[in-house]
Every structure is written in structure tokens, then in C-alpha cells.
Design a protein around this motif. Structure first.
Motif, PDB file in Angstrom:
ATOM      1  N   LYS A  79      -4.034   6.684   4.259  1.00 40.93           N
ATOM      2  CA  LYS A  79      -3.929   6.726   2.803  1.00 40.93           C
ATOM      3  C   LYS A  79      -5.314   6.746   2.162  1.00 40.93           C
ATOM      4  O   LYS A  79      -5.541   7.464   1.176  1.00 40.93           O
ATOM      5  CB  LYS A  79      -3.124   5.538   2.276  1.00 40.93           C
ATOM      6  CG  LYS A  79      -2.909   5.599   0.763  1.00 40.93           C
ATOM      7  CD  LYS A  79      -1.834   4.673   0.283  1.00 40.93           C
ATOM      8  CE  LYS A  79      -1.572   4.874  -1.211  1.00 40.93           C
ATOM      9  NZ  LYS A  79      -0.471   4.020  -1.707  1.00 40.93           N
ATOM     10  N   CYS A  80      -6.247   5.963   2.701  1.00 38.08           N
ATOM     11  CA  CYS A  80      -7.610   5.965   2.165  1.00 38.08           C
ATOM     12  C   CYS A  80      -8.260   7.335   2.341  1.00 38.08           C
ATOM     13  O   CYS A  80      -8.933   7.849   1.438  1.00 38.08           O
ATOM     14  CB  CYS A  80      -8.454   4.894   2.847  1.00 38.08           C
ATOM     15  SG  CYS A  80      -8.031   3.206   2.374  1.00 38.08           S
ATOM     16  N   THR A  81      -8.050   7.952   3.502  1.00 42.06           N
ATOM     17  CA  THR A  81      -8.624   9.275   3.769  1.00 42.06           C
ATOM     18  C   THR A  81      -8.059  10.315   2.815  1.00 42.06           C
ATOM     19  O   THR A  81      -8.804  11.135   2.242  1.00 42.06           O
ATOM     20  CB  THR A  81      -8.356   9.690   5.227  1.00 42.06           C
ATOM     21  OG1 THR A  81      -8.950   8.744   6.110  1.00 42.06           O
ATOM     22  CG2 THR A  81      -8.934  11.066   5.521  1.00 42.06           C
ATOM     23  N   THR A  86      -6.747   9.763  -0.105  1.00 38.34           N
ATOM     24  CA  THR A  86      -7.186   9.452  -1.469  1.00 38.34           C
ATOM     25  C   THR A  86      -8.602   9.938  -1.705  1.00 38.34           C
ATOM     26  O   THR A  86      -8.918  10.509  -2.759  1.00 38.34           O
ATOM     27  CB  THR A  86      -7.092   7.942  -1.729  1.00 38.34           C
ATOM     28  OG1 THR A  86      -5.744   7.508  -1.535  1.00 38.34           O
ATOM     29  CG2 THR A  86      -7.517   7.611  -3.159  1.00 38.34           C
ATOM     30  N   LEU A  87      -9.482   9.733  -0.734  1.00 37.79           N
ATOM     31  CA  LEU A  87     -10.857  10.236  -0.855  1.00 37.79           C
ATOM     32  C   LEU A  87     -10.879  11.755  -0.950  1.00 37.79           C
ATOM     33  O   LEU A  87     -11.676  12.324  -1.721  1.00 37.79           O
ATOM     34  CB  LEU A  87     -11.690   9.756   0.331  1.00 37.79           C
ATOM     35  CG  LEU A  87     -12.039   8.272   0.350  1.00 37.79           C
ATOM     36  CD1 LEU A  87     -12.681   7.891   1.681  1.00 37.79           C
ATOM     37  CD2 LEU A  87     -12.976   7.920  -0.807  1.00 37.79           C
ATOM     38  N   MET A 120      -2.992   2.589   6.570  1.00 42.86           N
ATOM     39  CA  MET A 120      -3.941   2.355   5.495  1.00 42.86           C
ATOM     40  C   MET A 120      -5.119   3.329   5.593  1.00 42.86           C
ATOM     41  O   MET A 120      -5.591   3.853   4.571  1.00 42.86           O
ATOM     42  CB  MET A 120      -4.427   0.908   5.535  1.00 42.86           C
ATOM     43  CG  MET A 120      -5.224   0.495   4.309  1.00 42.86           C
ATOM     44  SD  MET A 120      -5.758  -1.237   4.369  1.00 42.86           S
ATOM     45  CE  MET A 120      -4.183  -2.079   4.225  1.00 42.86           C
ATOM     46  N   LYS A 121      -5.579   3.588   6.801  1.00 47.66           N
ATOM     47  CA  LYS A 121      -6.679   4.535   6.987  1.00 47.66           C
ATOM     48  C   LYS A 121      -6.265   5.925   6.525  1.00 47.66           C
ATOM     49  O   LYS A 121      -7.036   6.631   5.850  1.00 47.66           O
ATOM     50  CB  LYS A 121      -7.105   4.572   8.456  1.00 47.66           C
ATOM     51  CG  LYS A 121      -8.315   5.464   8.722  1.00 47.66           C
ATOM     52  CD  LYS A 121      -8.728   5.398  10.184  1.00 47.66           C
ATOM     53  CE  LYS A 121      -9.936   6.294  10.440  1.00 47.66           C
ATOM     54  NZ  LYS A 121     -10.333   6.265  11.876  1.00 47.66           N
ATOM     55  N   TRP A 154       0.820  -1.219   0.000  1.00 49.28           N
ATOM     56  CA  TRP A 154       0.000   0.000   0.000  1.00 49.28           C
ATOM     57  C   TRP A 154       0.847   1.258   0.000  1.00 49.28           C
ATOM     58  O   TRP A 154       0.464   2.278  -0.560  1.00 49.28           O
ATOM     59  CB  TRP A 154      -0.903   0.023   1.243  1.00 49.28           C
ATOM     60  CG  TRP A 154      -2.181  -0.699   1.077  1.00 49.28           C
ATOM     61  CD1 TRP A 154      -2.359  -2.056   1.007  1.00 49.28           C
ATOM     62  CD2 TRP A 154      -3.485  -0.128   0.931  1.00 49.28           C
ATOM     63  NE1 TRP A 154      -3.679  -2.359   0.839  1.00 49.28           N
ATOM     64  CE2 TRP A 154      -4.406  -1.202   0.798  1.00 49.28           C
ATOM     65  CE3 TRP A 154      -3.974   1.174   0.927  1.00 49.28           C
ATOM     66  CZ2 TRP A 154      -5.775  -0.997   0.640  1.00 49.28           C
ATOM     67  CZ3 TRP A 154      -5.336   1.372   0.778  1.00 49.28           C
ATOM     68  CH2 TRP A 154      -6.233   0.296   0.631  1.00 49.28           C
TER      69      TRP A 154
END
Length: 282
Positions: free
Chosen positions: A261-263, A265-266, A258-259, A138
Motif C-alpha cells: 500500500k505504501c508503494t 501510494t508513493l 502495508m509495504k 490500513w
């Protein structure tokens, strides 16, 4: 659940060795493999079988080993693609051959073993593929770009084979561990290159020092990770009564990173939505 037969790559240490002990304790059968069979002979004392399997070998030789493994019990129910190592060094300092060697083990070897096992799974209309990925699948941390790129590629492989085979009775589990206390960072397994480029000296020295310090001080307990994976395969324990996911991050550091990176990215998708969606023909 009925007794399962597992085949595991990379059993000479780390997750692989823990898998053998934990699976045998659950009452299943294990075929342990490693490049050097001498390093896994002691696992036969647990009741496991031990076969030499170099996942960087030719497809034909790997096919022959898998056929021998199947002949032991007439089937393989679970394949755990675990064998891997880390090549540490900046992109400029590592040469092409070192990148190729990294991919030969972490990706291409995994592809060859998976290709060997899939025909048996299809014939059985049953089987489970377990891929041991990484947080580095990731996030590309500086100084481990070769390892990260091989694990990013493994993510795509696992996701594709999952979608190709999920209607054939074959299940796939992609596990993404964080920092666990295995021998991955030991002198025997870690292949590190100190930078010869002045601009990278500080980064390189800091990286190699951290990797040395983190060896055997990682926060994750590999025994707990292995127990959870076996639960997922057998649909018991923490997986009892729950739908087993395709992707399973494991480790507090993985959760946080990971959280984040997801945040981010959103947020990128929201902030740049007008540009991102503006490229079709009018």
C-alpha cells in the motif's frame, strides 16, 4: 526498569489473557478487566486483580472503575486498549445500529477509557498508552467494512493523542497486528451477517467460509506479539537500545500488505503530482 502497574481491557480471551500471564511473569502488576467479570476470575490465580469494566458503559461509570483500579496500587503506568470484536457483512447488509455497536466498542469505548486514565498519567507526568489496532486500520477488506472503519478511526485517535501528550511524559504505542491465532473469529466473538442481496451472495458466502476456516489457523502466535509489546513498554528485549516507535506493525502479512500500500501510494503521488499540487489559489 521499576515495577509497572498495567490495566488491560478485554482480558476474557485472546491477547488480553496472554498479556496477563506474560506481564505477571515479568514481575509487573496487572489489573485485568472484562465486561463479564466471571470470565476473568481465574486470572486472579496468576496474581492479577480482576475488575468488571464494560467499555461501552457511561463515562461516569467507567471513571469510577478506573478510580477503583488506581486505588489498588496508587497508580496505573500502562493502559492497554485491547477490547474489540469484528462485525462481518457488506456495507449494505449491516444496518446503522450494527455499525454503531461496532464503533461503540472498538472506538468510542476506547476513547472513554483513555479519557479516564489520562488525568492520572498527567498528574504522574508518566504513563504509556497502548492501542491494539489492526491491519484493517490500513486496508478495508471487503465484507469487514464496519470493523475496518472503526480501526481506521482508531489510528487517527492514537496519532492525535500521541501528539497531544508526548510532551507531558506520556508515551503512546499503536500496535497493528495481522492475523493472529486468538478467539477474534470464534462464534462467541465474531458477529457475522450473511448477505440477503443477490449481488453480494458469492462475496458473502466466500467471506463467511474463509473466516470460519481461519479461526484458530491464523499464522501469528499471540504470545510472541505480547512479548514484543511488553518489550516495547519496558524498553528491554527486542527494544533494548532502540528507539521505540509510535507505530508498530506485527505480522508477516502486515509487512507485505502495508509495504504494497505504501508503494502504490508513493507511485500515485508521483504520477499525479501535477494535479495534486494544482489546487491552490493562483
Amino acid at each position: 526498569m521499576a515495577q509497572l502497574t498495567w490495566l488491560i481491557t478485554g482480558c476474557s480471551s485472546g491477547f488480553g489473557e496472554h498479556f496477563v500471564h506474560k506481564i505477571i511473569a515479568r514481575g509487573d502488576k496487572v489489573i485485568a478487566t472484562a465486561r463479564n467479570r466471571r470470565k476473568i476470575e481465574h486470572l486472579k490465580d496468576t496474581g492479577a486483580d480482576a475488575l468488571q469494566l464494560d467499555i461501552t458503559d457511561t463515562q461516569g461509570n467507567i471513571d469510577a472503575v478506573i478510580a477503583k483500579a488506581v486505588s489498588l496500587y496508587g497508580r496505573i503506568d500502562v493502559l492497554v486498549n485491547n477490547a474489540a470484536y469484528i462485525a462481518a457483512g457488506t456495507i449494505e447488509d449491516l444496518d446503522y445500529e450494527q455499525f454503531l455497536e461496532q464503533f461503540n466498542t472498538n472506538l468510542f469505548g476506547t476513547i472513554k477509557v483513555t479519557k479516564s486514565v489520562l488525568p492520572y498519567f498527567r498528574e504522574q507526568h508518566h504513563g504509556m498508552l497502548v492501542f491494539i489496532g489492526s491491519l484493517s486500520g490500513w486496508i478495508g477488506h471487503p465484507g469487514v467494512g464496519a470493523y475496518a472503519s472503526s480501526k481506521f478511526a482508531l489510528e487517527g485517535l492514537a496519532e492525535a493523542v500521541h501528539k497531544e501528550t508526548c510532551d507531558l511524559g506520556i508515551r503512546t504505542l499503536l500496535v497493528e497486528p495481522g492475523r493472529f491465532r486468538t478467539n477474534l473469529l470464534s462464534q462467541e466473538n465474531l458477529k457475522s451477517i450473511a448477505s440477503a442481496i443477490p449481488d453480494y451472495l458469492e462475496l458473502s458466502e466466500g467471506l463467511l467460509t474463509r473466516l470460519k476456516e481461519q479461526n484458530q489457523t491464523q499464522p501469528g502466535d499471540p504470545r510472541k506479539l505480547v512479548d514484543i509489546i511488553i518489550d516495547m513498554v519496558r524498553e528491554e528485549g527486542v527494544a533494548n537500545g532502540r528507539e521505540v516507535p509510535f507505530r508498530l506493525p506485527l505480522g508477516l502479512d502486515v509487512y507485505d500488505d502495508m509495504k504494497d500500500k505504501c508503494t502504490s501510494t508513493l507511485k500515485l503521488l508521483q504520477d499525479w503530482q501535477d494535479v495534486i499540487r494544482s489546487t491552490d489559489y493562483a
